[in-house]
Motif scaffolding. Sequence first.
Motif, short mmCIF file in Angstrom:
data_model
loop_
_atom_site.label_atom_id
_atom_site.label_comp_id
_atom_site.label_asym_id
_atom_site.label_seq_id
_atom_site.Cartn_x
_atom_site.Cartn_y
_atom_site.Cartn_z
N GLY A 176 43.33 28.40 12.24
CA GLY A 176 44.22 27.70 13.14
C GLY A 176 45.53 27.47 12.42
N GLY A 177 46.64 28.04 12.91
CA GLY A 177 47.90 27.95 12.20
C GLY A 177 47.78 28.57 10.83
N THR A 178 48.19 27.82 9.80
CA THR A 178 48.11 28.32 8.43
C THR A 178 46.92 27.75 7.67
N SER A 179 45.92 27.27 8.42
CA SER A 179 44.69 26.75 7.82
C SER A 179 43.49 27.48 8.39
N LYS A 180 42.34 27.30 7.77
CA LYS A 180 41.10 27.78 8.35
C LYS A 180 39.98 26.83 7.95
N GLY A 181 38.94 26.81 8.79
CA GLY A 181 37.86 25.87 8.54
C GLY A 181 36.61 26.24 9.30
N VAL A 182 35.54 25.49 9.05
CA VAL A 182 34.26 25.70 9.70
C VAL A 182 34.15 24.74 10.88
N PHE B 13 52.82 37.32 18.35
CA PHE B 13 53.46 36.13 17.80
C PHE B 13 53.23 36.07 16.30
N MET B 14 54.31 36.04 15.54
CA MET B 14 54.23 35.95 14.09
C MET B 14 54.51 34.52 13.64
N LEU B 15 53.66 34.00 12.78
CA LEU B 15 53.81 32.66 12.23
C LEU B 15 53.96 32.79 10.72
N ASP B 16 55.07 32.33 10.18
CA ASP B 16 55.28 32.42 8.74
C ASP B 16 54.17 31.67 8.01
N GLY B 17 53.57 32.35 7.04
CA GLY B 17 52.42 31.82 6.34
C GLY B 17 51.13 32.48 6.75
N VAL B 18 51.18 33.28 7.83
CA VAL B 18 50.03 34.05 8.32
C VAL B 18 50.42 35.53 8.30
N ALA B 19 49.56 36.37 7.74
CA ALA B 19 49.94 37.76 7.49
C ALA B 19 50.03 38.62 8.73
N GLY C 182 47.33 17.02 -3.65
CA GLY C 182 47.78 17.11 -5.03
C GLY C 182 48.47 18.40 -5.41
N LYS C 183 48.69 19.32 -4.46
CA LYS C 183 49.35 20.58 -4.73
C LYS C 183 50.43 20.84 -3.68
N LEU C 184 51.43 21.65 -4.06
CA LEU C 184 52.44 22.05 -3.08
C LEU C 184 51.78 22.96 -2.04
N HIS C 185 51.95 22.63 -0.76
CA HIS C 185 51.37 23.42 0.32
C HIS C 185 52.05 24.78 0.39
N HIS C 186 51.27 25.81 0.73
CA HIS C 186 51.83 27.16 0.74
C HIS C 186 52.76 27.40 1.92
N ALA C 187 52.68 26.55 2.93
CA ALA C 187 53.57 26.66 4.09
C ALA C 187 53.97 25.24 4.50
N MET C 188 53.48 24.78 5.65
CA MET C 188 53.70 23.40 6.06
C MET C 188 52.56 22.97 6.96
N MET C 189 52.03 21.78 6.70
CA MET C 189 50.98 21.23 7.52
C MET C 189 51.53 20.95 8.92
N GLY C 190 50.68 21.16 9.93
CA GLY C 190 51.13 20.92 11.30
C GLY C 190 51.47 19.47 11.55
N THR C 191 50.65 18.55 11.02
CA THR C 191 50.92 17.13 11.23
C THR C 191 52.19 16.70 10.50
#
Length: 395
Positions: free
Chosen positions: A16-22, A162-168, A312-321
């Motif tokens: 979902g966006g630039t994240s993935k999960g179960v 649709f291309m979203l920066d942070g998703v290949a 604790g780390k710089l995000h590779h793109a930007m969180m949606g929230t």
Amino acid sequence: MPFLPQLRIPATYMRGGTSKGVFFRLEDLPPPAQVPGPARDALLMRVIGSPDPYGKHTDGMGGATSSTSKCVIVSPSTRPDHDVDYLYGQVAIDSAFVDWSGNCGNLSTAVGPFAIMSGYLPAARIPESGTVTVRVWQANIGKTILVHVPISNGQVQETGDFMLDGVAFPAAEIVLEFLDPADDEGGDATAGMFPTGQLVDRLEVPGVGTLEATLINAGIPTVFVEASALGLDGTELQPAVNDNPALLARLEAIRVAGALRMGLIRTPEEAATRQHTPKLAWVAPPRGYQAASGKPIAASDIDLNVRAMSMGKLHHAMMGTASVAIATAAAVPGTLVNRAAGGGQRDVVRFGHPSGTLRVGASVRQVDGRWTVTRAVMSRSARVLMEGWVRVPPV
């Protein structure tokens, strides 16, 4: 001694966006995990593969980053005029806890398609082609999200251009609306989305000094500071930050000071068990840079640069929230985000992040001296990566 067989639990692995999960349906979880508590947390940690002292998640479904160590639980909504309830768990990587303190805006995108594919919406609601709006109750923060899901041939449309920066790769565009995304958690409830009642605070940070900060509860609690106050310029990529232990320590000290000022924690020690919120971000006027993919970003392409920390780390793109927080703060004249974007009133902002750019809008208004936000809107994408069963040892 005898060893018990693994549990076999229906699950869907989604981006979902630039994240993935179960993703889980609540009713598919083992009964002890269908309610909040240690049993649920233990199960989700084992699914992801945490805690992992090696920081790899080799023995789980996690990806050993804040963007890929996530679980989602969806169920028929208990709220009137909503389709589903959505609960989000951010699983720590090397520590044994699940942070339930906030939402994941990126995975919110996938909740709509998951709800439809799980049969939570009546068949009569699904058009042969067009768009269906899934009304989601975000249970972590008690907010409504509208997920506008494209439909083709009566099925969720996942492919597109649709291309979203942070998703290949390209996918179908999904529009998200976050309704009334401000939160009164922590500070003075009468202050609204600015918990201290100020657009800019002077934040005293032990070991760092005093610096200006905009503290906002919109989308997710966020502490904004100016890049220049950190000796940065807002064009940083992950290696420049994540490979710098001294900088990481300073950034965490600022986040903790912001959390204390916002009333989200009572002691600095509590921050260790609240890694997901608040977020810390730094802003800077537009400046060109080369994104992590090698794509050039021109200063003329953006209104400002933003970099944000996650777990604790710089995000590779930007969180949606955090994007909601950025859009909301940018819309309020006088905040540090608004100043970095050039000042004035604005309903839409395009900002640069490590993977490229993102356009997001927010509608704000001031009533009796108090700023409120009615909605924030952005486009993302989502798709199923795998579906079937996840297997975990009994926990």
